[in-house]
Write an enzyme that holds these catalytic residues in place. Structure first.
Site, PDB file in Angstrom:
ATOM      1  N   SER A   9       0.863  -1.181   0.000  1.00 20.40           N
ATOM      2  CA  SER A   9       0.000   0.000   0.000  1.00 20.40           C
ATOM      3  C   SER A   9       0.895   1.224   0.000  1.00 20.40           C
ATOM      4  O   SER A   9       1.712   1.409   0.903  1.00 20.40           O
ATOM      5  CB  SER A   9      -0.883   0.003   1.261  1.00 20.40           C
ATOM      6  OG  SER A   9      -1.206   1.337   1.597  1.00 20.40           O
ATOM      7  N   HIS A  34      -1.662  -1.616  -3.969  1.00 22.20           N
ATOM      8  CA  HIS A  34      -2.903  -1.257  -3.276  1.00 22.20           C
ATOM      9  C   HIS A  34      -2.935   0.270  -3.119  1.00 22.20           C
ATOM     10  O   HIS A  34      -2.013   0.864  -2.555  1.00 22.20           O
ATOM     11  CB  HIS A  34      -2.879  -1.954  -1.913  1.00 22.20           C
ATOM     12  CG  HIS A  34      -4.071  -1.718  -1.056  1.00 22.20           C
ATOM     13  ND1 HIS A  34      -5.162  -2.560  -1.049  1.00 22.20           N
ATOM     14  CD2 HIS A  34      -4.332  -0.754  -0.139  1.00 22.20           C
ATOM     15  CE1 HIS A  34      -6.049  -2.124  -0.161  1.00 22.20           C
ATOM     16  NE2 HIS A  34      -5.580  -1.033   0.406  1.00 22.20           N
ATOM     17  N   ASP A  36      -4.813   3.501  -1.673  1.00 21.78           N
ATOM     18  CA  ASP A  36      -5.777   3.933  -0.652  1.00 21.78           C
ATOM     19  C   ASP A  36      -6.345   5.301  -0.993  1.00 21.78           C
ATOM     20  O   ASP A  36      -5.665   6.317  -0.895  1.00 21.78           O
ATOM     21  CB  ASP A  36      -5.089   3.984   0.713  1.00 21.78           C
ATOM     22  CG  ASP A  36      -4.837   2.590   1.254  1.00 21.78           C
ATOM     23  OD1 ASP A  36      -5.801   1.806   1.310  1.00 21.78           O
ATOM     24  OD2 ASP A  36      -3.688   2.294   1.607  1.00 21.78           O
ATOM     25  N   MET A  38      -8.911   8.196  -0.147  1.00 24.91           N
ATOM     26  CA  MET A  38      -9.653   8.722   1.011  1.00 24.91           C
ATOM     27  C   MET A  38     -10.187  10.116   0.712  1.00 24.91           C
ATOM     28  O   MET A  38      -9.469  10.941   0.142  1.00 24.91           O
ATOM     29  CB  MET A  38      -8.722   8.800   2.221  1.00 24.91           C
ATOM     30  CG  MET A  38      -8.041   7.495   2.545  1.00 24.91           C
ATOM     31  SD  MET A  38      -6.990   7.704   3.991  1.00 24.91           S
ATOM     32  CE  MET A  38      -6.285   6.045   4.106  1.00 24.91           C
ATOM     33  N   HIS A  67      -8.649   1.014  -3.382  1.00 24.78           N
ATOM     34  CA  HIS A  67      -9.436   0.803  -2.159  1.00 24.78           C
ATOM     35  C   HIS A  67     -10.156   2.110  -1.869  1.00 24.78           C
ATOM     36  O   HIS A  67      -9.555   3.064  -1.379  1.00 24.78           O
ATOM     37  CB  HIS A  67      -8.467   0.398  -1.029  1.00 24.78           C
ATOM     38  CG  HIS A  67      -9.118   0.252   0.298  1.00 24.78           C
ATOM     39  ND1 HIS A  67      -8.395   0.134   1.478  1.00 24.78           N
ATOM     40  CD2 HIS A  67     -10.423   0.175   0.664  1.00 24.78           C
ATOM     41  CE1 HIS A  67      -9.214   0.006   2.496  1.00 24.78           C
ATOM     42  NE2 HIS A  67     -10.455   0.043   2.035  1.00 24.78           N
ATOM     43  N   MET A  69     -12.102   4.437   0.032  1.00 23.83           N
ATOM     44  CA  MET A  69     -12.628   4.835   1.354  1.00 23.83           C
ATOM     45  C   MET A  69     -13.288   6.197   1.172  1.00 23.83           C
ATOM     46  O   MET A  69     -12.810   7.220   1.653  1.00 23.83           O
ATOM     47  CB  MET A  69     -11.472   4.878   2.365  1.00 23.83           C
ATOM     48  CG  MET A  69     -10.977   3.482   2.728  1.00 23.83           C
ATOM     49  SD  MET A  69      -9.382   3.489   3.571  1.00 23.83           S
ATOM     50  CE  MET A  69      -8.294   3.539   2.155  1.00 23.83           C
ATOM     51  N   MET A 138     -10.697  -5.238   7.100  1.00 22.49           N
ATOM     52  CA  MET A 138      -9.911  -4.163   7.714  1.00 22.49           C
ATOM     53  C   MET A 138      -9.481  -4.611   9.108  1.00 22.49           C
ATOM     54  O   MET A 138     -10.326  -4.929   9.949  1.00 22.49           O
ATOM     55  CB  MET A 138     -10.728  -2.871   7.808  1.00 22.49           C
ATOM     56  CG  MET A 138     -11.127  -2.256   6.467  1.00 22.49           C
ATOM     57  SD  MET A 138      -9.759  -2.013   5.319  1.00 22.49           S
ATOM     58  CE  MET A 138      -8.707  -0.894   6.266  1.00 22.49           C
ATOM     59  N   ASP A 176      -5.998  -5.832   5.921  1.00 25.60           N
ATOM     60  CA  ASP A 176      -5.439  -4.502   5.649  1.00 25.60           C
ATOM     61  C   ASP A 176      -5.319  -3.699   6.928  1.00 25.60           C
ATOM     62  O   ASP A 176      -6.321  -3.341   7.546  1.00 25.60           O
ATOM     63  CB  ASP A 176      -6.367  -3.781   4.650  1.00 25.60           C
ATOM     64  CG  ASP A 176      -5.806  -2.444   4.183  1.00 25.60           C
ATOM     65  OD1 ASP A 176      -4.668  -2.101   4.548  1.00 25.60           O
ATOM     66  OD2 ASP A 176      -6.527  -1.751   3.439  1.00 25.60           O
TER      67      ASP A 176
HETATM   68  C1  DX5 Z   1      -5.780   2.123   6.082  1.00 25.03           C
HETATM   69  C2  DX5 Z   1      -5.424   1.680   4.689  1.00 25.03           C
HETATM   70  C3  DX5 Z   1      -4.294   0.730   4.636  1.00 25.03           C
HETATM   71  C4  DX5 Z   1      -3.003   1.273   5.151  1.00 25.03           C
HETATM   72  C5  DX5 Z   1      -2.146   0.162   5.626  1.00 25.03           C
HETATM   73  O1  DX5 Z   1      -6.868   2.947   6.026  1.00 25.03           O
HETATM   74  O2  DX5 Z   1      -6.532   1.070   4.084  1.00 25.03           O
HETATM   75  O3  DX5 Z   1      -4.128   0.188   3.330  1.00 25.03           O
HETATM   76  O4  DX5 Z   1      -2.291   2.028   4.204  1.00 25.03           O
HETATM   77  O5  DX5 Z   1      -1.025   0.731   6.182  1.00 25.03           O
HETATM   78  P1  DX5 Z   1      -0.240   0.054   7.374  1.00 25.03           P
HETATM   79  O6  DX5 Z   1       0.376  -1.185   6.822  1.00 25.03           O
HETATM   80  O7  DX5 Z   1       0.771   1.093   7.720  1.00 25.03           O
HETATM   81  O8  DX5 Z   1      -1.209  -0.221   8.472  1.00 25.03           O
HETATM   82 ZN    ZN Z   2      -6.208  -0.013   2.161  1.00 19.17          ZN
END
Ligand code: DX5
Ligand code: ZN
Length: 230
Positions: A9, A34, A36, A38, A67, A69, A138, A176
């Site tokens: 990620s 991956h 993320d 947001m 992903h 969010m 998660m 994750d």
């Molecule tokens: C959290 C994300 C994860 C995150 C994982 O909201 O969905 O993908 O980047 O990062 P680590 O491995 O640092 O927990």
């Molecule tokens: Zn993620």
């Protein structure tokens, strides 16, 4: 059983050197990146959107899973498809009709996965699991990298693995958040076969070396459950 995979990620990557950092984990054996996404509403943090995905698409041939969010993920599917996403992970908590989302994602030619927050029960999965390519459990509350894994979420991995075995289908079950050399055994033991890892890779001086170490530890882990379907 398929080999355990690690999806880096990039949330914790150095964004001024993103192409270089992605190529480093690619050389180390990563097959999927991956991403993320947001929006500051669904989660209390903002990351990046389709323009960054488009740049990443130009920098690598690896599979890209976005992903989401974000609120109203349906509105943005086309933008992420155009930007080059191969797969979409949407949150159960952000949509009313999960089956409809899956259909729309597939109609656009992408793979579909559903992400499940720590506070969401997994029971609803039985009706849609066979339509999904991936489930993402998660193991932290989404929003930030570098958090500590919440042990109570492991039961979600176990339940999903059991359901997949009962239905004789092999979706990729991802975990994750908060996964590192210490905690990876726990999620593997619970039944995850795709580990999404951010800070334990990109906070390190040498992300490629970190990736290799984590993958080796994951594949040597004696903790994998035997009730897999492959
Ligand atoms: C959290 C994300 C994860 C995150 C994982 O909201 O969905 O993908 O980047 O990062 P680590 O491995 O640092 O927990
Ligand atoms: Zn993620």
């Amino acid at each position: 059983m398929a080999a355990i995979k690690i999806s880096p990620s990039i949330l914790s990557a150095d964004f001024s050197r993103l192409g270089e950092q992605i190529r480093a984990v690619e050389k180390a054996g990563a097959e999927t990146i991956h991403l993320d996404i947001m929006d500051g509403h669904f989660v209390p943090n903002i990351s990046f959107g389709p323009p960054v995905v488009r740049s990443i698409r130009k920098a690598t041939g690896l599979r890209l899973w976005s992903h989401l969010m974000i609120e109203e993920p349906l509105r943005y599917l086309e933008a992420f498809r155009k930007a080059g996403s191969d797969g979409i992970l949407f949150h159960r908590e952000s949509v009313g009709d999960a089956a409809e989302m899956i259909r729309r994602i597939h109609d656009m030619g992408m793979k579909a996965g559903i992400a499940i927050n720590p506070g969401t029960e997994t029971g609803f999965l039985k009706d849609i699991l066979s339509d999904l390519e991936a489930v993402l459990i998660m193991t932290v509350h989404p929003g930030f990298g570098g958090q500590t894994l919440i042990p109570e979420t492991l039961v979600h991995i176990r339940e999903t693995r059991r359901l997949a075995a009962a239905l004789s289908i092999p979706p990729v079950i991802g975990a994750d958040g908060g996964i590192d050399l210490d905690t990876l055994r726990k999620v593997i033991h619970a039944g995850a076969d795709n580990l999404v890892i951010g800070s334990a890779i990109f906070d390190r001086e040498d992300p490629a070396e970190a990736f290799r170490e984590l993958l080796k530890a994951a594949r040597q882990s004696p903790d994998r459950p035997q009730h897999d379907t492959e």
